[in-house]
Design a protein around this motif. Sequence first.
Motif, PDB file in Angstrom:
ATOM      1  N   ILE A 440      47.877  50.902  34.903  1.00 45.41           N
ATOM      2  CA  ILE A 440      47.323  50.839  36.260  1.00 45.41           C
ATOM      3  C   ILE A 440      46.066  49.991  36.360  1.00 45.41           C
ATOM      4  N   THR A 441      45.422  49.689  35.212  1.00 45.79           N
ATOM      5  CA  THR A 441      44.108  49.040  35.294  1.00 45.79           C
ATOM      6  C   THR A 441      44.182  47.634  35.870  1.00 45.79           C
ATOM      7  N   GLU A 442      45.222  46.876  35.534  1.00 39.27           N
ATOM      8  CA  GLU A 442      45.312  45.511  36.050  1.00 39.27           C
ATOM      9  C   GLU A 442      45.543  45.507  37.558  1.00 39.27           C
ATOM     10  N   GLU A 450      34.937  48.185  44.163  1.00 37.09           N
ATOM     11  CA  GLU A 450      34.179  48.148  42.917  1.00 37.09           C
ATOM     12  C   GLU A 450      34.158  49.507  42.242  1.00 37.09           C
ATOM     13  N   ALA A 451      34.047  50.573  43.046  1.00 41.97           N
ATOM     14  CA  ALA A 451      34.005  51.925  42.480  1.00 41.97           C
ATOM     15  C   ALA A 451      35.313  52.271  41.782  1.00 41.97           C
ATOM     16  N   ALA A 452      36.445  51.896  42.403  1.00 43.63           N
ATOM     17  CA  ALA A 452      37.746  52.192  41.797  1.00 43.63           C
ATOM     18  C   ALA A 452      37.918  51.445  40.482  1.00 43.63           C
ATOM     19  N   CYS A 453      37.450  50.206  40.424  1.00 42.84           N
ATOM     20  CA  CYS A 453      37.583  49.422  39.192  1.00 42.84           C
ATOM     21  C   CYS A 453      36.680  49.980  38.095  1.00 42.84           C
ATOM     22  N   LYS A 454      35.472  50.407  38.462  1.00 44.53           N
ATOM     23  CA  LYS A 454      34.590  51.017  37.465  1.00 44.53           C
ATOM     24  C   LYS A 454      35.219  52.286  36.900  1.00 44.53           C
ATOM     25  N   ALA A 455      35.781  53.113  37.801  1.00 44.36           N
ATOM     26  CA  ALA A 455      36.411  54.357  37.354  1.00 44.36           C
ATOM     27  C   ALA A 455      37.605  54.066  36.453  1.00 44.36           C
ATOM     28  N   SER A 456      38.396  53.050  36.812  1.00 43.06           N
ATOM     29  CA  SER A 456      39.549  52.691  35.990  1.00 43.06           C
ATOM     30  C   SER A 456      39.117  52.179  34.622  1.00 43.06           C
ATOM     31  N   GLY A 457      38.064  51.355  34.591  1.00 47.95           N
ATOM     32  CA  GLY A 457      37.564  50.856  33.313  1.00 47.95           C
ATOM     33  C   GLY A 457      37.046  51.979  32.428  1.00 47.95           C
ATOM     34  N   MET A 458      36.347  52.949  33.041  1.00 49.82           N
ATOM     35  CA  MET A 458      35.853  54.097  32.274  1.00 49.82           C
ATOM     36  C   MET A 458      37.009  54.937  31.746  1.00 49.82           C
ATOM     37  N   ARG A 514      25.698  55.592  32.021  1.00 48.67           N
ATOM     38  CA  ARG A 514      24.355  55.984  32.468  1.00 48.67           C
ATOM     39  C   ARG A 514      23.328  54.904  32.156  1.00 48.67           C
ATOM     40  N   VAL A 515      23.480  54.240  31.028  1.00 48.22           N
ATOM     41  CA  VAL A 515      22.538  53.174  30.662  1.00 48.22           C
ATOM     42  C   VAL A 515      22.608  52.033  31.662  1.00 48.22           C
ATOM     43  N   ASP A 516      23.812  51.618  32.014  1.00 43.44           N
ATOM     44  CA  ASP A 516      23.982  50.525  32.976  1.00 43.44           C
ATOM     45  C   ASP A 516      25.371  50.647  33.595  1.00 43.44           C
ATOM     46  N   GLN A 517      25.407  50.896  34.897  1.00 40.55           N
ATOM     47  CA  GLN A 517      26.693  51.078  35.564  1.00 40.55           C
ATOM     48  C   GLN A 517      27.534  49.808  35.568  1.00 40.55           C
ATOM     49  N   THR A 518      26.887  48.659  35.414  1.00 41.41           N
ATOM     50  CA  THR A 518      27.646  47.404  35.392  1.00 41.41           C
ATOM     51  C   THR A 518      28.365  47.176  34.066  1.00 41.41           C
ATOM     52  N   ASN A 519      28.223  48.106  33.113  1.00 36.85           N
ATOM     53  CA  ASN A 519      28.951  47.969  31.852  1.00 36.85           C
ATOM     54  C   ASN A 519      30.457  48.130  32.045  1.00 36.85           C
ATOM     55  N   TYR A 520      30.856  48.704  33.179  1.00 36.77           N
ATOM     56  CA  TYR A 520      32.274  48.836  33.503  1.00 36.77           C
ATOM     57  C   TYR A 520      32.549  48.106  34.811  1.00 36.77           C
ATOM     58  N   GLY A 521      33.701  47.469  34.877  1.00 33.73           N
ATOM     59  CA  GLY A 521      34.063  46.730  36.078  1.00 33.73           C
ATOM     60  C   GLY A 521      35.106  45.674  35.760  1.00 33.73           C
ATOM     61  N   PRO A 522      35.281  44.695  36.649  1.00 35.97           N
ATOM     62  CA  PRO A 522      36.281  43.639  36.410  1.00 35.97           C
ATOM     63  C   PRO A 522      35.908  42.790  35.199  1.00 35.97           C
ATOM     64  N   PHE A 523      36.871  42.587  34.334  1.00 36.56           N
ATOM     65  CA  PHE A 523      36.679  41.744  33.153  1.00 36.56           C
ATOM     66  C   PHE A 523      37.707  40.624  33.214  1.00 36.56           C
ATOM     67  N   HIS A 524      37.209  39.383  33.208  1.00 34.14           N
ATOM     68  CA  HIS A 524      38.078  38.222  33.378  1.00 34.14           C
ATOM     69  C   HIS A 524      38.431  37.628  32.017  1.00 34.14           C
ATOM     70  N   ASN A 536      43.304  33.017  35.196  1.00 32.67           N
ATOM     71  CA  ASN A 536      42.426  34.139  34.897  1.00 32.67           C
ATOM     72  C   ASN A 536      43.176  35.449  35.061  1.00 32.67           C
ATOM     73  N   ALA A 537      43.225  36.232  33.995  1.00 29.00           N
ATOM     74  CA  ALA A 537      43.772  37.585  34.054  1.00 29.00           C
ATOM     75  C   ALA A 537      42.601  38.555  34.157  1.00 29.00           C
ATOM     76  N   THR A 538      42.681  39.474  35.110  1.00 31.57           N
ATOM     77  CA  THR A 538      41.572  40.389  35.364  1.00 31.57           C
ATOM     78  C   THR A 538      42.027  41.819  35.150  1.00 31.57           C
ATOM     79  N   ILE A 539      41.246  42.578  34.393  1.00 30.99           N
ATOM     80  CA  ILE A 539      41.495  44.000  34.200  1.00 30.99           C
ATOM     81  C   ILE A 539      40.186  44.742  34.406  1.00 30.99           C
ATOM     82  N   CYS A 540      40.284  46.031  34.644  1.00 26.54           N
ATOM     83  CA  CYS A 540      39.097  46.879  34.741  1.00 26.54           C
ATOM     84  C   CYS A 540      38.782  47.389  33.342  1.00 26.54           C
ATOM     85  N   TRP A 541      37.651  46.978  32.823  1.00 26.90           N
ATOM     86  CA  TRP A 541      37.372  47.234  31.413  1.00 26.90           C
ATOM     87  C   TRP A 541      35.865  47.158  31.192  1.00 26.90           C
ATOM     88  N   ILE A 542      35.448  47.071  29.948  1.00 22.80           N
ATOM     89  CA  ILE A 542      34.035  46.928  29.600  1.00 22.80           C
ATOM     90  C   ILE A 542      33.618  45.484  29.861  1.00 22.80           C
TER      91      ILE A 542
END
Length: 666
Positions: A440-442, A450-458, A514-524, A536-542
């Motif tokens: 589902i992450t791709e 953005e919130a959904a992608c962060k949650a998926s990456g986590m 907690r350290v940085d919320q931007t550590n998760y999100g779209p990864f190209h 470009n392939a994009t997934i929700c990841w680190i």
Amino acid sequence: MDCLLLALLFLLQGVEGSSRHAENFRFCGERNQTKKSHITYQMRPENITIENSADTLKISAPFPPSLVNFSLPDKLGNYHFCLYWYQRDGIFNLTYGRNNYTLSTEAEPSFNFSNPSAPQNRSGVPVLSNVFYAYSKGLRNTSLSSAAVYSFSIRATAEDIRVHAIEKELRTLANYMKKPTGSMTIAPYGRLLRLELDLRQVVFEGESETFGTSTVRATVLKIGPSKASQDLHFMSELEVGREVHGFEVNLPKILFAQVRGRRRNAEERVVLMDLNNKALFQDQNSSRVLGEKVIGITVGNTPVSGLPQDVVLKFFHVQLQRNVTPRCVFWDVDSSHGRGSWKSDGCETETGNNQTVCRCNHLTYFAVLMMSSPEIDYIHKEYLTIITYIGCIISAVASLFTIIFFCCCSRRKHRDGTINIYIHMNLLGAIFLLDVSFLITEHLAFIDSEAACKASGMFLHLSLLCCLTWMGIEGYNLYRLVVKVFNTYVEHFILKLCLVGWGLPIFIVGVIFRVDQTNYGPFHIEVFESLEKSTNATICWITAPLIHNIVNLGFFSLVFLFNTAMLGAMVREILRQRNRGHELKHALVLLGLSLVLGIPWALAFFSFSSGSFRLVVIYLFTIINTLQGFLIFLWYWTMVLQVRKSKSYPSLNNSDSARLPISTSR
């Protein structure tokens, strides 16, 4: 003869005190030191003054001091000294005998010198002898009479102040690029663009001038009407010891015609920025720039694009690795977000022997990216994608079916279920979550949330860490059964294992978020269909590669090493028993243990190879690991059938055999 020796000594002092740039001012003399002495330095505007006394050599200048007091050598006698000022390097330096004293490291401003004031003598004060001085106009030595005090009046001009400001700005950028910090009031890339504007207006003699240091160097070329009718060729200095040891620029004459427009007789400026650090050009993918060399080219104040004749930029570099392909790119800034990225539109790449030629139809900042050669054809990428999706679906279904069967049936028949089976079921649960999250992450990456992608990456990262943790627990359980001599009862053992197997990954993911919320999100991920075409392939990841390398690869390496050792101990135990007639049983045990211990994941270490072997490894890794849940499902049901076929199989009479984790109940 004495005069010749003295002149030679002064010359040697000049060589010793010089830096990469020639000095702008020097003052030399001879001092008779009759007692222990020291040097004092103070800042005084509009004058450079040298004042001698029996125990002090006092120097003043309009430069901020590094230190204000220096002790001179204890040995008495005649000492030859020279005072040097290197405006380019910002150094105000004194050589005294064989000793060097840096009086100021902020001696940047350029001044106009006037003739020195008349040397002064003071009653009872020893004088300096064999004195001469020189300043910028050819640096010709001018002798002065012996005296105790010498003073030079200087004043700054508007043009010199601008040169000083440019040199200072270049040093500021160089220091930032060496140690990037957030202390700059203006964005570093914005300061670079503002510096280009200042360079186009700076006043200097001659047709060209170079400013800056080895990290950031700027060259300004004057293009008059006569030169605008021909191509411009520029060759950089040789930089020995660097990965990129030089570059060459060819600007077509049509470029100057386009920039000049109606201003036929106006002089144009070409600004070449030579940067040996890519700190100002960081993209989200942390692209590798060849030698960290970035070249910026601007002509006039107008952006240049769509040239009918290409600008040619040639990079001279060391021999590249076989599995690396250079690619010419330019820096493109997104005005809406203020972020930049490397793009190749309008640029062509030509590779040669120890050189890469870039042909582009516009002007901006250019570099050569080091791209991994696309050794796998695009058709293989399609096959691997299909295998991955099918494998994950089959693995997820098989894992879920096995867990449901165990919960509904096995617990009724075997109330005293073994710890082994509970651990296997938790591992299958982690594999199920990993398969589902990967599927589902791709798709979530394309949702404008953005919130959904962060949650998926986590969730994807959590599932991966859970798999690795339960693989490690499988290895620990094997250690308890095979290596430990005495079985120790642990109260609520399964509960404690679950706290580790699920709690540790949750804790790690929570800390990273907690350290940085931007550590998760779209990864190209840039996927190359060929050397010239990519998507470009994009997934929700680190989003931070460093976290992936340390947490994921580091954690897996530890688990793999431990589990490999445990599997080796299991093989030794089987060989020690030498039970004939159980070869198939032992083979099934080792096969299943290899799966639950994650041994096939080690194929990832061979993906860094090249050629056909790399292609085979990638196919094996994709097939085996995407089907891991299904293979464990087959192994589990094979063991169930073995148990039902032979009631004596789960609890062998031999005490050593009873220690083998091959049963479904105990």
